[in-house]
Scaffold this active site. Structure first.
Site, PDB file in Angstrom:
ATOM      1  N   GLU A   9      21.409  -3.851  -5.585  1.00  0.00           N
ATOM      2  CA  GLU A   9      20.119  -3.457  -5.005  1.00  0.00           C
ATOM      3  C   GLU A   9      20.243  -2.378  -3.936  1.00  0.00           C
ATOM      4  OE1 GLU A   9      21.840  -6.164  -4.579  1.00  0.00           O
ATOM      5  OE2 GLU A   9      21.386  -7.277  -2.753  1.00  0.00           O
TER       6      GLU A   9
ATOM      7  N   HIS B  81      26.528  -5.753  -4.753  1.00  0.00           N
ATOM      8  CA  HIS B  81      25.080  -5.668  -4.517  1.00  0.00           C
ATOM      9  C   HIS B  81      24.472  -4.488  -5.269  1.00  0.00           C
ATOM     10  CE1 HIS B  81      24.549  -8.796  -1.455  1.00  0.00           C
ATOM     11  NE2 HIS B  81      25.831  -8.571  -1.215  1.00  0.00           N
TER      12      HIS B  81
ATOM     13  N   GLY C  24      23.337 -14.191   0.053  1.00  0.00           N
ATOM     14  CA  GLY C  24      23.001 -15.017   1.210  1.00  0.00           C
ATOM     15  C   GLY C  24      24.209 -15.173   2.099  1.00  0.00           C
TER      16      GLY C  24
ATOM     17  N   SER D 184      -6.666   2.810  11.695  1.00  0.00           N
ATOM     18  CA  SER D 184      -5.808   3.237  12.802  1.00  0.00           C
ATOM     19  C   SER D 184      -5.315   4.656  12.581  1.00  0.00           C
ATOM     20  CB  SER D 184      -4.607   2.305  12.902  1.00  0.00           C
ATOM     21  OG  SER D 184      -3.791   2.482  11.749  1.00  0.00           O
ATOM     22  N   GLY D 185      -5.502   5.170  11.354  1.00  0.00           N
ATOM     23  CA  GLY D 185      -4.924   6.475  11.062  1.00  0.00           C
ATOM     24  C   GLY D 185      -3.574   6.317  10.376  1.00  0.00           C
ATOM     25  N   GLY D 186      -3.069   5.083  10.365  1.00  0.00           N
ATOM     26  CA  GLY D 186      -1.814   4.830   9.664  1.00  0.00           C
ATOM     27  C   GLY D 186      -2.047   4.740   8.156  1.00  0.00           C
ATOM     28  N   VAL D 187      -0.949   4.721   7.415  1.00  0.00           N
ATOM     29  CA  VAL D 187      -1.049   4.737   5.957  1.00  0.00           C
ATOM     30  C   VAL D 187      -1.761   3.486   5.427  1.00  0.00           C
ATOM     31  CG1 VAL D 187       0.262   4.917   3.820  1.00  0.00           C
ATOM     32  CG2 VAL D 187       1.140   5.968   5.889  1.00  0.00           C
ATOM     33  N   ASP D 188      -1.370   2.310   5.940  1.00  0.00           N
ATOM     34  CA  ASP D 188      -1.881   1.074   5.349  1.00  0.00           C
ATOM     35  C   ASP D 188      -3.397   0.960   5.494  1.00  0.00           C
ATOM     36  OD1 ASP D 188       0.809   0.748   5.134  1.00  0.00           O
ATOM     37  OD2 ASP D 188       0.976  -0.746   6.725  1.00  0.00           O
ATOM     38  N   SER D 189      -3.889   1.154   6.723  1.00  0.00           N
ATOM     39  CA  SER D 189      -5.334   0.985   6.901  1.00  0.00           C
ATOM     40  C   SER D 189      -6.096   2.097   6.188  1.00  0.00           C
ATOM     41  CB  SER D 189      -5.700   0.892   8.380  1.00  0.00           C
ATOM     42  OG  SER D 189      -5.447   2.103   9.038  1.00  0.00           O
ATOM     43  N   SER D 190      -5.513   3.283   6.085  1.00  0.00           N
ATOM     44  CA  SER D 190      -6.194   4.370   5.367  1.00  0.00           C
ATOM     45  C   SER D 190      -6.331   4.030   3.892  1.00  0.00           C
ATOM     46  CB  SER D 190      -5.399   5.681   5.480  1.00  0.00           C
ATOM     47  OG  SER D 190      -5.179   6.010   6.820  1.00  0.00           O
TER      48      SER D 190
ATOM     49  N   LYS E 167       5.736  -1.222   1.306  1.00  0.00           N
ATOM     50  CA  LYS E 167       5.266   0.016   1.940  1.00  0.00           C
ATOM     51  C   LYS E 167       5.310   1.216   0.981  1.00  0.00           C
ATOM     52  CE  LYS E 167       4.236   2.042   5.958  1.00  0.00           C
ATOM     53  NZ  LYS E 167       3.321   1.497   6.959  1.00  0.00           N
TER      54      LYS E 167
ATOM     55  N   CYS F 192      25.949 -11.749  -5.821  1.00  0.00           N
ATOM     56  CA  CYS F 192      26.783 -12.163  -4.691  1.00  0.00           C
ATOM     57  C   CYS F 192      26.727 -13.691  -4.504  1.00  0.00           C
ATOM     58  CB  CYS F 192      26.382 -11.407  -3.428  1.00  0.00           C
ATOM     59  SG  CYS F 192      27.656 -11.509  -2.175  1.00  0.00           S
ATOM     60  N   TYR F 193      26.083 -14.193  -3.443  1.00  0.00           N
ATOM     61  CA  TYR F 193      25.986 -15.652  -3.307  1.00  0.00           C
ATOM     62  C   TYR F 193      25.352 -16.257  -4.562  1.00  0.00           C
ATOM     63  CZ  TYR F 193      25.052 -20.246  -1.432  1.00  0.00           C
ATOM     64  OH  TYR F 193      25.038 -21.599  -1.237  1.00  0.00           O
TER      65      TYR F 193
END
Ligand code: XMP
Length: 521
Positions: A179, A177, A60, A231-237, A377, A87-88
């Site tokens: 991550e 870090h 943070g 929409s043709g995007g990944v999420d809605s597909s 994602k 870290c923090y």
């Protein structure tokens, strides 16, 4: 949520680091479910209710050396659960357990080498005493005195307590870090925490998620009808295919062609879903309405609002046409629902109003179905593969709801949309041919409302400027410019100028985010 998928869970307490989401992604990659909760929403009650197998304290921006800076609730250290401070998170753990933290006169930012001085469970099978390893540091404070029960297990020249352990309590903490990718073994250290230290299984898999999501959708929807905007995007597909597996014919997908799609995009989407998947799909050709309402509108926010409003109108009309829908499906992802830590306490500034159909249900009286709310994602992409979506779809670059409208700054001139489509298609074709498509988060062309003088053959030209953009990002929140070779840029530029009538100059956008945004509007 009593099933196996969520049984072993890790709580990540967020102290406002820019990269807290990366911690969550590493935990998920280790096959363990986790959630991010802001530090000020964590209490002994919420801890008990969440019932984690272990807790990670994020980094943070604050300094524990100042009063009034964030702390973890003391109850967190008294639950007998393993805790991993980053870290923090390390500094607050030390300060709250009775050690001492001071402002260092030697700040450490960037790559550093840690000397491993002792073995511990966090390092098991990864690092051994006496070795040196690369890590990513970003801190100003330093620990001066360890609390009772802790020992140092790694150090750097300026941080004598780069990693510490309290084996009896199973408290571990690092100054660096783990991550971020610049700590090459970081993911393994996080996996050691989730598996070896917290004893979590590896039940969080997309195959298991898919089964559970299908059951949840069936429970929620019953015999109701669901509308899903595609929409043709990944999420809605992914949402569409998942819903179709869950409820079959109760689903109607609506693809709104607003006339602002890329070259051949509408055909590709309709063919894939209607012909390949047999998913009931309404292909709503609405470009006349969209383009006429957008005529003469140059303000980016105004454009976005008009498009968002028209989307609502189309959905509303389609919902009526199918005899009324009870549910609206949305591809909301986990990063959209994480409550973020705000140090100012004020509302965050709206940079742009993303077209997101969140306003729909109130107007349309439909309940939301959001089966991807728990996913990042990259997990959505894994789920897409699990559902058998072709790689060419799963790996698609994100494409914004308002489409080419926000890639044509100023007024939208319908004739120029074709110019932009052609340039964009050539650019992406060159990227694919060079084998770079999957290396890039997002690439697209922008058509500027600026004409400049050029010379082609012996003739003067006075044509538009095309800007090319390509960025890498993990979540779209920040982005760095993709470093194409001069040869690639030269080749693409000549192809665009030679093959697209109306463009005589191509520039490459070298702005990271921040200060730029990814899209131009
Ligand atoms: P910005 O331009 O805000 O974009 O840096 C970050 C990411 O979000 C996408 N984007 C959108 N996606 N509707 C969407 O579905 C929108 O209105 C929208 N605006 C931006 C953008 O393409 C990038 O991936």
């Amino acid at each position: 949520m009593t099933n196996e998928l969520h049984a072993d869970r890790i709580l990540i307490v967020d102290f406002g680091s820019q990269v807290t989401q990366l911690i969550a992604r590493r935990v998920r990659e280790s096959g363990v479910y986790c959630e991010i909760h802001p530090f000020n929403a964590v209490t002994s009650e919420t801890l008990k209710a969440f019932d984690p197998k272990g807790i990670i304290l994020s980094g943070g921006p604050a300094s524990v050396t100042e009063a009034e800076t964030p702390r973890a609730p003391d109850a967190l250290f008294q639950m007998g659960l393993p805790v991993f401070g980053i870290c923090y998170g390390e500094q607050t753990m030390v300060a709250q357990m009775g050690g001492a933290v001071t402002v260092s006169d030697h700040r450490e930012f960037g790559r550093a080498q840690v000397d491993v001085i002792a073995d511990c469970m966090l390092f098991a099978g990864v690092w051994a005493a006496g070795e040196q390893h690369q890590v990513w540091m970003s801190h100003g404070d330093r620990i001066d005195r360890l609390p009772n029960g802790f020992r140092a297990v790694a150090k750097t020249d300026s941080a004598p307590y780069a990693a510490i352990a309290n084996d009896a309590k199973q408290f571990y903490a690092v100054q660096f870090h783990p991550e971020v990718v610049h700590t090459p073994d970081g993911a393994k250290l996080i996996s050691n925490f989730t598996h070896r230290i917290c004893g979590c299984g590896g039940d969080w898999t997309m195959a298991a998620f898919k089964q559970e999501a299908i059951e949840k959708i069936r429970d929620q929807v019953g015999t109701g009808r669901v509308i899903c905007g595609l929409s043709g995007g990944v999420d809605s597909s992914v949402v569409a295919v998942l819903l179709h597996e869950a409820i079959g014919e109760q689903l109607t997908c609506v693809f709104v062609d607003h006339g602002l799609m890329r070259l051949n995009e509408a055909d590709e989407v309709v063919t894939l879903f209607r012909d390949h998947y047999n998913i009931p799909l309404v292909h709503k050709k609405a470009s006349d309405v969209f383009l006429s309402r957008l005529a003469g509108v140059g303000d980016p926010e105004e454009k976005r609002k008009i498009i968002g409003g028209l989307f609502i109108d189309v959905f509303e009309a389609e919902a009526k046409r199918v005899g009324g829908a009870d549910f609206l499906a949305q591809g909301t992802l986990y990063p959209d629902v994480i409550e973020s830590v705000s140090f100012t306490g004020g509302p965050s500034v709206t940079i742009k109003s993303h077209h997101n159909v969140g306003g729909l249900p109130a107007r349309m009286n439909m309940q939301l179905v959001e089966p991807l709310r728990e996913l990042f994602k990259d997990e959505v992409r894994d789920l897409g593969r699990e559902l058998g979506l072709p790689d060419s779809f799963v790996g698609r670059h994100p494409f914004p709801g308002p489409g080419l409208a926000i890639r044509m700054p100023g007024n939208i001139v319908p004739e120029n949309l074709d110019i932009l489509r052609k340039a964009d298609a050539i650019y992406l074709d060159e990227i694919r041919k060079s084998g770079l498509y999957d290396e890039i988060w997002q690439a697209f062309a922008v058509l500027l409302p600026v004409q400049t003088v050029g010379v082609m053959g012996d003739a003067r030209t006075y044509d538009y400027v095309c800007a090319l953009r390509a960025v890498n990002s993990t979540d779209g929140m920040t982005a760095e410019v993709y470093p194409f070779s001069p040869e690639f840029l030269g080749r693409t530029t000549s192809r665009i100028i030679n093959e697209v009538q109306g463009i005589n100059r191509v520039v490459y956008d070298y702005t990271s985010k921040p200060p730029g945004t990814i899209e131009w509007e």
